[in-house]
Scaffold this motif. Structure first.
Motif, PDB file in Angstrom:
ATOM      1  N   ASP A 173      77.787  27.640  32.124  1.00 13.38           N
ATOM      2  CA  ASP A 173      78.912  27.492  33.038  1.00 13.38           C
ATOM      3  C   ASP A 173      78.400  27.644  34.460  1.00 13.38           C
ATOM      4  O   ASP A 173      78.766  26.905  35.357  1.00 13.38           O
ATOM      5  CB  ASP A 173      80.034  28.483  32.723  1.00 13.38           C
ATOM      6  N   SER A 174      77.542  28.634  34.650  1.00  8.84           N
ATOM      7  CA  SER A 174      76.751  28.763  35.875  1.00  8.84           C
ATOM      8  C   SER A 174      75.478  29.503  35.509  1.00  8.84           C
ATOM      9  O   SER A 174      75.471  30.341  34.588  1.00  8.84           O
ATOM     10  CB  SER A 174      77.510  29.518  36.973  1.00  8.84           C
ATOM     11  N   LEU A 175      74.411  29.197  36.195  1.00 13.17           N
ATOM     12  CA  LEU A 175      73.146  29.892  35.946  1.00 13.17           C
ATOM     13  C   LEU A 175      73.291  31.368  36.272  1.00 13.17           C
ATOM     14  O   LEU A 175      72.748  32.225  35.572  1.00 13.17           O
ATOM     15  CB  LEU A 175      72.035  29.261  36.785  1.00 13.17           C
ATOM     16  N   ALA A 176      74.060  31.668  37.305  1.00 19.26           N
ATOM     17  CA  ALA A 176      74.272  33.067  37.689  1.00 19.26           C
ATOM     18  C   ALA A 176      74.944  33.846  36.567  1.00 19.26           C
ATOM     19  O   ALA A 176      74.608  35.014  36.316  1.00 19.26           O
ATOM     20  CB  ALA A 176      75.108  33.133  38.960  1.00 19.26           C
ATOM     21  N   PRO A 187      70.917  42.623  40.573  1.00 19.03           N
ATOM     22  CA  PRO A 187      71.961  41.832  41.254  1.00 19.03           C
ATOM     23  C   PRO A 187      71.577  40.353  41.301  1.00 19.03           C
ATOM     24  O   PRO A 187      71.373  39.765  42.379  1.00 19.03           O
ATOM     25  CB  PRO A 187      71.996  42.454  42.657  1.00 19.03           C
ATOM     26  N   VAL A 188      71.488  39.732  40.112  1.00 22.09           N
ATOM     27  CA  VAL A 188      70.924  38.386  40.021  1.00 22.09           C
ATOM     28  C   VAL A 188      71.771  37.344  40.760  1.00 22.09           C
ATOM     29  O   VAL A 188      71.245  36.324  41.218  1.00 22.09           O
ATOM     30  CB  VAL A 188      70.734  37.970  38.554  1.00 22.09           C
ATOM     31  N   ARG A 189      73.071  37.579  40.880  1.00 22.09           N
ATOM     32  CA  ARG A 189      73.911  36.610  41.593  1.00 22.09           C
ATOM     33  C   ARG A 189      73.501  36.488  43.057  1.00 22.09           C
ATOM     34  O   ARG A 189      73.724  35.455  43.686  1.00 22.09           O
ATOM     35  CB  ARG A 189      75.385  37.002  41.471  1.00 22.09           C
ATOM     36  N   ASP A 194      69.899  29.392  44.059  1.00 23.19           N
ATOM     37  CA  ASP A 194      71.146  28.622  43.981  1.00 23.19           C
ATOM     38  C   ASP A 194      71.853  29.072  42.708  1.00 23.19           C
ATOM     39  O   ASP A 194      71.202  29.231  41.668  1.00 23.19           O
ATOM     40  CB  ASP A 194      70.837  27.117  43.929  1.00 23.19           C
ATOM     41  N   PRO A 195      73.168  29.294  42.743  1.00 17.80           N
ATOM     42  CA  PRO A 195      73.865  29.756  41.531  1.00 17.80           C
ATOM     43  C   PRO A 195      73.990  28.681  40.463  1.00 17.80           C
ATOM     44  O   PRO A 195      74.302  28.977  39.319  1.00 17.80           O
ATOM     45  CB  PRO A 195      75.242  30.180  42.051  1.00 17.80           C
ATOM     46  N   PHE A 196      73.778  27.415  40.814  1.00 19.04           N
ATOM     47  CA  PHE A 196      73.906  26.306  39.879  1.00 19.04           C
ATOM     48  C   PHE A 196      75.193  26.445  39.070  1.00 19.04           C
ATOM     49  O   PHE A 196      75.185  26.535  37.840  1.00 19.04           O
ATOM     50  CB  PHE A 196      72.678  26.209  38.968  1.00 19.04           C
ATOM     51  N   ASP A 197      76.300  26.453  39.798  1.00 16.15           N
ATOM     52  CA  ASP A 197      77.619  26.634  39.213  1.00 16.15           C
ATOM     53  C   ASP A 197      78.157  25.277  38.746  1.00 16.15           C
ATOM     54  O   ASP A 197      78.611  24.463  39.550  1.00 16.15           O
ATOM     55  CB  ASP A 197      78.550  27.264  40.251  1.00 16.15           C
ATOM     56  N   SER A 198      78.101  25.032  37.448  1.00 15.66           N
ATOM     57  CA  SER A 198      78.558  23.747  36.912  1.00 15.66           C
ATOM     58  C   SER A 198      80.072  23.611  36.973  1.00 15.66           C
ATOM     59  O   SER A 198      80.592  22.504  37.155  1.00 15.66           O
ATOM     60  CB  SER A 198      78.069  23.578  35.469  1.00 15.66           C
ATOM     61  N   ILE A 199      80.780  24.705  36.820  1.00 15.98           N
ATOM     62  CA  ILE A 199      82.243  24.660  36.903  1.00 15.98           C
ATOM     63  C   ILE A 199      82.667  24.194  38.291  1.00 15.98           C
ATOM     64  O   ILE A 199      83.512  23.302  38.443  1.00 15.98           O
ATOM     65  CB  ILE A 199      82.850  26.033  36.570  1.00 15.98           C
ATOM     66  N   MET A 218      70.978  31.385  21.167  1.00 11.33           N
ATOM     67  CA  MET A 218      70.693  32.715  21.696  1.00 11.33           C
ATOM     68  C   MET A 218      70.202  32.658  23.140  1.00 11.33           C
ATOM     69  O   MET A 218      70.234  33.661  23.844  1.00 11.33           O
ATOM     70  CB  MET A 218      69.638  33.418  20.827  1.00 11.33           C
ATOM     71  N   LEU A 219      69.715  31.496  23.573  1.00 10.21           N
ATOM     72  CA  LEU A 219      69.206  31.366  24.937  1.00 10.21           C
ATOM     73  C   LEU A 219      70.358  31.237  25.933  1.00 10.21           C
ATOM     74  O   LEU A 219      70.407  31.935  26.951  1.00 10.21           O
ATOM     75  CB  LEU A 219      68.275  30.166  25.034  1.00 10.21           C
ATOM     76  N   ILE A 220      71.271  30.303  25.657  1.00  8.05           N
ATOM     77  CA  ILE A 220      72.501  30.171  26.449  1.00  8.05           C
ATOM     78  C   ILE A 220      73.653  30.301  25.460  1.00  8.05           C
ATOM     79  O   ILE A 220      74.075  29.304  24.859  1.00  8.05           O
ATOM     80  CB  ILE A 220      72.574  28.829  27.197  1.00  8.05           C
ATOM     81  N   PRO A 221      74.139  31.510  25.228  1.00 12.61           N
ATOM     82  CA  PRO A 221      75.163  31.732  24.203  1.00 12.61           C
ATOM     83  C   PRO A 221      76.356  30.789  24.341  1.00 12.61           C
ATOM     84  O   PRO A 221      76.711  30.357  25.447  1.00 12.61           O
ATOM     85  CB  PRO A 221      75.556  33.193  24.436  1.00 12.61           C
ATOM     86  N   ILE A 222      76.971  30.488  23.215  1.00  6.15           N
ATOM     87  CA  ILE A 222      78.026  29.491  23.128  1.00  6.15           C
ATOM     88  C   ILE A 222      79.196  29.780  24.059  1.00  6.15           C
ATOM     89  O   ILE A 222      79.909  28.859  24.485  1.00  6.15           O
ATOM     90  CB  ILE A 222      78.525  29.397  21.659  1.00  6.15           C
ATOM     91  N   VAL A 223      79.403  31.042  24.417  1.00  3.50           N
ATOM     92  CA  VAL A 223      80.521  31.385  25.301  1.00  3.50           C
ATOM     93  C   VAL A 223      80.439  30.635  26.626  1.00  3.50           C
ATOM     94  O   VAL A 223      81.471  30.302  27.228  1.00  3.50           O
ATOM     95  CB  VAL A 223      80.578  32.915  25.542  1.00  3.50           C
ATOM     96  N   HIS A 224      79.239  30.316  27.085  1.00  2.00           N
ATOM     97  CA  HIS A 224      79.092  29.612  28.365  1.00  2.00           C
ATOM     98  C   HIS A 224      79.560  28.160  28.250  1.00  2.00           C
ATOM     99  O   HIS A 224      80.210  27.640  29.171  1.00  2.00           O
ATOM    100  CB  HIS A 224      77.644  29.695  28.840  1.00  2.00           C
ATOM    101  N   ALA A 225      79.235  27.510  27.138  1.00  2.00           N
ATOM    102  CA  ALA A 225      79.728  26.150  26.905  1.00  2.00           C
ATOM    103  C   ALA A 225      81.241  26.149  26.756  1.00  2.00           C
ATOM    104  O   ALA A 225      81.942  25.272  27.292  1.00  2.00           O
ATOM    105  CB  ALA A 225      79.074  25.564  25.659  1.00  2.00           C
TER     106      ALA A 225
END
Length: 267
Positions: A173-176, A187-189, A194-199, A218-225
């Protein structure tokens, strides 16, 4: 100096060192070099041809052209630790449906020269979309996988009217958002270049959007999709129950791909 004071100072010093390492090494972490030197795919492959593709006069990936007159154009953006050469099987899906396919390469990856950074990859992705739009008329579709899904989403921003449909596979959803989950003590945000915010990048895009998520990812958990699809009106979410981040392609069959193309209005 007491032992407690020493331990506190040591812990703080270690934290600062880790903080600096994450900040200065994020490009290497997000865009590692491919495992081997990429081999050119140029030539005739059964029912299609592959040739180098240039954007603004410089090598920028591959052009895969079907034997018949193309119906339109698909652009494919690959994930990290990959190269454009890895994406020919994915390109074949769309070529067999009658489309030309541009497989975009990022600077410093595969056979493309340049500095391997996230911001350079982002600039190259936007440049590639503009070059394809200038080179061909007709419908233009984007497909991005993992990091490439983030690049595809960012390329759309400001080009909403030039994209007929998009599919984002195992996306963030966003890299951040992903990074803050994996490194909660930092404080990774504030640290990301760049936050690479796809939304946010897709906020003004009203065309067809397909999100493909791997439920064992497990790398980008499904919750982000799920979050990405859930925040975009009209998005279609396809879930692959037994797939993970690396083997999603093997979990897709003809029925899946036909559904994706229908949702993209590219069938």
């Amino acid at each position: 100096m007491s032992l407690i004071t020493f331990c506190i100072r040591f812990a703080l010093a270690a934290y600062v060192v880790a903080l600096l390492a994450l900040y200065f090494m994020q490009d290497r972490m997000l865009l590692p070099a491919s495992a081997e030197v990429a081999r050119s795919l140029t030539g005739h492959h059964a029912a299609y041809d592959v040739e180098p593709w240039k954007a603004n006069g410089e090598y920028a990936g591959y052009l895969v052209t079907p034997a018949a007159t193309p119906r339109g154009t698909f652009m494919v953006f690959h994930g990290n630790a990959e190269t454009a050469e890895n994406k020919l099987p994915l390109a074949e899906i769309f070529v067999h449906d009658g489309y030309r396919v541009v497989v975009v390469e990022y600077p410093g990856q595969g056979n493309r020269q340049g500095k391997r950074t996230m911001l350079a990859a982002l600039a190259a992705s936007r440049e590639a979309l503009g070059a394809a739009r200038a080179q061909w008329t007709g419908q233009l579709y984007l497909v991005g996988e993992s990091l490439g899904a983030g690049m595809a989403a960012q390329a759309i921003e400001g080009n909403e009217n030039n994209v007929a449909g998009v599919t984002l596979i195992t996306p963030w959803d966003s890299l951040a958002s992903v990074a803050s989950t994996k490194y909660p003590i930092f404080p990774v945000r504030w640290m990301l270049h760049d936050p690479f915010d796809s939304i946010a990048a897709l906020a003004r895009y009203n065309g067809p959007l397909v999100v493909v998520g791997a439920q064992q990812d497990m790398l980008i958990p499904i919750v982000h999709a799920q979050r990405l699809a859930g925040t975009h009106a009209g998005a279609h979410l396809m879930l692959l129950p037994d797939a993970n981040h690396e083997d999603w392609f093997g979990a897709m069959n003809d029925t899946h791909w036909h559904q994706v193309l229908r949702w993209m209005q590219a069938d």
